[in-house]
Design an enzyme around this catalytic site. Sequence first.
Site, PDB file in Angstrom:
ATOM      1  N   CYS A  75      -0.074   3.977   2.512  1.00 51.27           N
ATOM      2  CA  CYS A  75       0.319   3.572   3.863  1.00 51.27           C
ATOM      3  C   CYS A  75       1.747   4.018   4.161  1.00 51.27           C
ATOM      4  O   CYS A  75       2.067   4.399   5.293  1.00 51.27           O
ATOM      5  CB  CYS A  75       0.219   2.059   4.022  1.00 51.27           C
TER       6      CYS A  75
ATOM      7  N   CYS B 105       0.840  -1.205   0.000  1.00 51.82           N
ATOM      8  CA  CYS B 105       0.000   0.000   0.000  1.00 51.82           C
ATOM      9  C   CYS B 105       0.871   1.250   0.000  1.00 51.82           C
ATOM     10  O   CYS B 105       1.510   1.578   1.011  1.00 51.82           O
ATOM     11  CB  CYS B 105      -0.917  -0.033   1.224  1.00 51.82           C
TER      12      CYS B 105
END
Length: 325
Positions: free
Chosen positions: A83, A80
């Site tokens: 993230c 991700c």
Amino acid sequence: MQPRNMSMSGVVDLAAVKAAQEAKAKAEQARAEAARQGGGAGAVSPADLVIDVDEAGFERDVLQRSAEVPVVIDFWAEWCQPCKQLSPVLERLAVEYDGRFLLAKIDVDANQMLMQQFGVQGIPAVFAVVAGQALPLFQGAAGEQQIRQTLDQLVQVAEERFGLTGLTVDPDAEPGGGQPAAAAPAGPYDALLEAAVEALDAGDFGGAVQAYKNVLADDPANTEAKLGLAQAELLQRVGGMDPQQVRKDAAEKPADVQAQIAAADLDLVGGHVEDAFGRLIDTVQRTAGDDRDAVRLRLLELFEVVGPDDPRVAAARRALARALF
């Protein structure tokens, strides 16, 4: 240890309250001694403010810890990209906020069940757990200003509604809760604390209250004094009550906030801890505005009397969270 001008008619178990105070004082002394010897779990290091959590440790590391500090959960994954932008900001803020919240990082690839339980639809997703209750904070790579505003609101709610003031952070503490061995000087408050206990024995609750306040004026974090003050103030309140009338008022006037608060004080001093907590939590559910705040604040005071390590306090904090949210 029968106090002056009290007509308790066998309802109030002052000996039990005194014994509880002494037991908790001994426990605090044991924890302090262990910390001086390097084996205590006192202050945490900055590195301990960011932890990796999995399904096996979730109850211990998140749910149980949320009874003493707000736990912010960062759901993330290696693949991700947002993230990778958000997580470092959260980690830096966890250290900057100096123990006012704990950051728990959960890898969704390895913990699918937790992801499903929280209803996470996409990552990054950030939640908080306060007193056992989950609260969604935001989803996506939010800006730092928005994150700060959200965290400020979280720590304010945790402190004002649940009395959670966070963790004590020591930059010199070893990661994992270990403390370097150091000889801690004896505090200058032994005489004042002993005077407070003697005042309690004599039924001089006003004198005990003042003695504990004198300690806290110089050392606001003194655990024994905070516990003692909460107990002395409780006994001082109960000392002027007519137990039969208090019970009668509480039974006949379930909507009377002050009647329920007074009855809860009697419940606690009589050793009926869960009854006291349950009465006030039920009253929180039935009230709003200033009345609700008055009940909530008294409940937080009673938490101090019993002590944060008691499992009944942790359970009541979770019940209070459900009532408020």
